[in-house]
Design a protein around this motif. Structure first.
Motif, mmCIF file in Angstrom:
data_model
loop_
_atom_site.group_PDB
_atom_site.id
_atom_site.type_symbol
_atom_site.label_atom_id
_atom_site.label_comp_id
_atom_site.label_asym_id
_atom_site.label_seq_id
_atom_site.Cartn_x
_atom_site.Cartn_y
_atom_site.Cartn_z
ATOM 1 N N PRO A 271 0.815 -1.145 -0.113
ATOM 2 C CA PRO A 271 0.136 0.090 0.163
ATOM 3 C C PRO A 271 1.004 1.346 -0.030
ATOM 4 O O PRO A 271 1.912 1.379 0.638
ATOM 5 N N SER A 272 0.275 2.257 -0.434
ATOM 6 C CA SER A 272 1.160 3.679 -0.462
ATOM 7 C C SER A 272 1.640 3.932 0.842
ATOM 8 O O SER A 272 1.050 3.984 1.761
ATOM 9 N N GLY A 273 3.056 4.416 0.720
ATOM 10 C CA GLY A 273 3.655 4.780 1.935
ATOM 11 C C GLY A 273 4.265 3.816 2.819
ATOM 12 O O GLY A 273 5.037 4.070 3.702
ATOM 13 N N GLN A 274 4.063 2.289 2.346
ATOM 14 C CA GLN A 274 4.594 1.259 3.088
ATOM 15 C C GLN A 274 5.944 0.879 2.585
ATOM 16 O O GLN A 274 6.350 1.031 1.340
ATOM 17 N N ARG A 275 6.762 0.332 3.298
ATOM 18 C CA ARG A 275 8.193 -0.270 3.278
ATOM 19 C C ARG A 275 8.005 -1.605 3.463
ATOM 20 O O ARG A 275 7.586 -2.345 4.272
ATOM 21 N N LYS A 276 8.914 -2.419 2.527
ATOM 22 C CA LYS A 276 8.953 -3.763 2.919
ATOM 23 C C LYS A 276 10.407 -4.095 2.507
ATOM 24 O O LYS A 276 11.126 -3.863 1.501
ATOM 25 N N GLU A 277 10.892 -5.000 3.646
ATOM 26 C CA GLU A 277 12.308 -5.247 3.396
ATOM 27 C C GLU A 277 12.274 -6.953 2.673
ATOM 28 O O GLU A 277 11.439 -7.905 3.259
ATOM 29 N N VAL A 278 12.929 -7.303 1.886
ATOM 30 C CA VAL A 278 12.928 -8.640 1.233
ATOM 31 C C VAL A 278 14.247 -9.138 1.006
ATOM 32 O O VAL A 278 15.448 -8.336 0.753
ATOM 33 N N SER A 279 14.343 -10.262 1.788
ATOM 34 C CA SER A 279 15.720 -10.908 1.826
ATOM 35 C C SER A 279 15.984 -11.712 0.422
ATOM 36 O O SER A 279 15.270 -12.086 -0.303
ATOM 37 N N GLY A 280 17.271 -12.154 0.274
ATOM 38 C CA GLY A 280 17.567 -13.162 -0.790
ATOM 39 C C GLY A 280 17.734 -12.344 -2.096
ATOM 40 O O GLY A 280 17.350 -12.911 -3.285
#
Length: 127
Positions: free
Chosen positions: A58-67
């Motif tokens: 969603p707008s304004g959200q951050r996500k850390e993605v591994s690999g």
């Protein structure tokens, strides 16, 4: 100091030659951001050596993605989605980056509210 540094540097030369002079790229945890206007949802797709990683933010959200391997893996963002194979918007009221970009070790988001590059919400009125 000079006598210590020189042997260390020379010891690294065979390793660089064996690798073709290219630095070794390692998988990391990388941050992605949806910078779309409020109420929008960004669709992300990351092409990795192990296969695609797809997710929505969603707008304004951050996500850390591994690999993810920065500068080797590529990503695309579309609003509202889906992410297309060529990373181009599938229709006029959609937005995509237009090309697959290298993942950066920092923050990854090529969507830009200031440049008004997002899909417009349907207001239900005809002008």
């Amino acid at each position: 100091m000079k006598t210590f540094f020189l042997p260390m540097a020379l010891a690294a030369v065979p390793a660089l030659i064996a690798l073709g002079g290219q630095p070794v790229l390692a998988q990391q945890t990388v941050t992605f951001l949806c910078n779309a206007p409020a109420g929008h949802v960004c669709q992300f797709s990351i092409k990795t050596g192990a296969g695609p990683i797809d997710f929505a933010l969603p707008s304004g959200q951050r996500k850390e993605v591994s690999g993810v391997t920065p500068h080797a893996d590529k990503y695309c963002v579309c609003d509202p989605g889906p992410v297309t194979p060529d990373c181009k918007a599938p229709q006029l009221d959609h937005w995509c980056m237009g090309q697959w970009l290298d993942v950066d070790a920092g923050l990854n988001s090529e969507n830009d509210v200031a440049n008004d590059r997002f899909a417009r919400r349907q207001t239900g009125r005809s002008d």
